[in-house]
Enzyme design. Structure first.
Site, PDB file in Angstrom:
ATOM      1  N   GLU A 112       0.827  -1.207   0.000  1.00 57.44           N
ATOM      2  CA  GLU A 112       0.000   0.000   0.000  1.00 57.44           C
ATOM      3  C   GLU A 112       0.863   1.260   0.000  1.00 57.44           C
ATOM      4  O   GLU A 112       0.465   2.297  -0.546  1.00 57.44           O
ATOM      5  CB  GLU A 112      -0.970  -0.044   1.181  1.00 57.44           C
ATOM      6  CG  GLU A 112      -2.070  -1.087   0.946  1.00 57.44           C
ATOM      7  CD  GLU A 112      -2.864  -1.435   2.191  1.00 57.44           C
ATOM      8  OE1 GLU A 112      -4.103  -1.369   2.140  1.00 57.44           O
ATOM      9  OE2 GLU A 112      -2.236  -1.780   3.218  1.00 57.44           O
ATOM     10  N   GLU A 132      -3.927  -9.534   3.562  1.00 59.47           N
ATOM     11  CA  GLU A 132      -4.727  -9.250   4.750  1.00 59.47           C
ATOM     12  C   GLU A 132      -5.840 -10.262   4.994  1.00 59.47           C
ATOM     13  O   GLU A 132      -6.122 -10.620   6.142  1.00 59.47           O
ATOM     14  CB  GLU A 132      -5.326  -7.835   4.657  1.00 59.47           C
ATOM     15  CG  GLU A 132      -4.342  -6.716   4.958  1.00 59.47           C
ATOM     16  CD  GLU A 132      -3.553  -6.268   3.731  1.00 59.47           C
ATOM     17  OE1 GLU A 132      -2.902  -5.218   3.802  1.00 59.47           O
ATOM     18  OE2 GLU A 132      -3.575  -6.987   2.706  1.00 59.47           O
TER      19      GLU A 132
END
Length: 258
Positions: A112, A132
């Site tokens: 990210e 995740e």
């Protein structure tokens, strides 16, 4: 240069380029609260220092960033900075260009950070992923919406829903990466790219970045209408006079950022 012994982030300013290095190699540069705050401080410096034109974000020890430190997370720590988000970056990228120089793993929040950067140089062995969902979490540091913007929908959905990574070669094929280079040379090649950017007029570079990002959801008509707020100050600047003059006089321009 900021390089205190034991620091989780090293910051070096040289030749108009600010290099920010995450320095937790034993933990694959997993992000902590302290590291996030140091990165945030460095990004403020990037934007505020008129002598700095471009930033590079990288990691030490052959890894970019493996995401947040899961041990710290279990203890209640969150590697975010108020107003700036994960890693001190994802919610408030700098006005000036930021290049991610990636070696090894860029996972979860690490990926990210890459998605929040403007350009990417990656070693051939680099891998990018959003695992995740494998941890009962979600890519809420920008991955859940930036990945579908920057990658084909099917590719982004596979990353988000399977948690499996992709290689630098595959990411490059989808246009996510600017350069794939030999392992170990991502930072030097990123610096070459930064030097090229730093040689350009700073106001023009910043305006180009700002409106390129803002215009993503605009129609052409809306973009032409709104771009003047960004481009008129550039054309009215001293640099806009200096650039053509330097060109006709066959010399390097002397930018003032005014």
């Amino acid at each position: 240069m900021t390089d205190p012994q034991g620091s989780e982030v090293f910051v070096e300013s040289r030749g108009g380029i600010l290099t920010i290095t995450i320095n937790r190699p034993a933990q694959r540069n997993a992000m902590t609260k302290a590291a996030s705050e140091l990165i945030a401080d460095a990004l403020v410096r990037l934007d505020d220092d008129p002598d700095v034109r471009v930033g590079i974000l990288t990691g030490s020890g052959g890894t970019f960033c493996a995401g947040m430190d899961m041990r710290r997370f279990q203890l209640g720590e969150r590697p975010v900075v108020a107003g700036r988000g994960f890693g001190g970056l994802v919610e408030a990228p700098p006005r000036k260009p930021l290049i991610a120089a990636v070696e090894g793993w860029a996972l979860g929040g690490g990926f990210e950070l890459v998605l929040a950067s403007d350009l990417v140089v990656a070693g051939a062995g680099a891998k990018f992923g959003l695992p995740e969902v494998k941890r009962g979490l979600a890519a809420r540091a920008g991955g859940i919406f930036r990945a579908p913007r920057l990658l084909p929908r099917a590719v982004a959905m596979e990353l988000l829903l399977t948690g499996e990574p992709i290689t630098a070669e595959i990411a490059h094929g989808y246009g996510l990466i600017n350069r794939v280079v030999e392992d170990g040379s991502a930072a030097p090649v990123a610096r070459e790219l930064a030097v090229t950017i730093a040689a350009n007029a700073p106001l023009a570079v910043q305006a180009s970045k700002a409106f390129a990002l803002e215009s993503r959801t605009l129609t052409d008509a809306e973009a032409f209408e709104r771009q003047s707020a960004y481009t008129d100050p550039v054309f009215a600047s001293e640099d806009a006079t200096e650039g053509p003059r330097a060109f006709t006089e066959r010399r390097a321009p002397r930018w003032t950022g005014r």
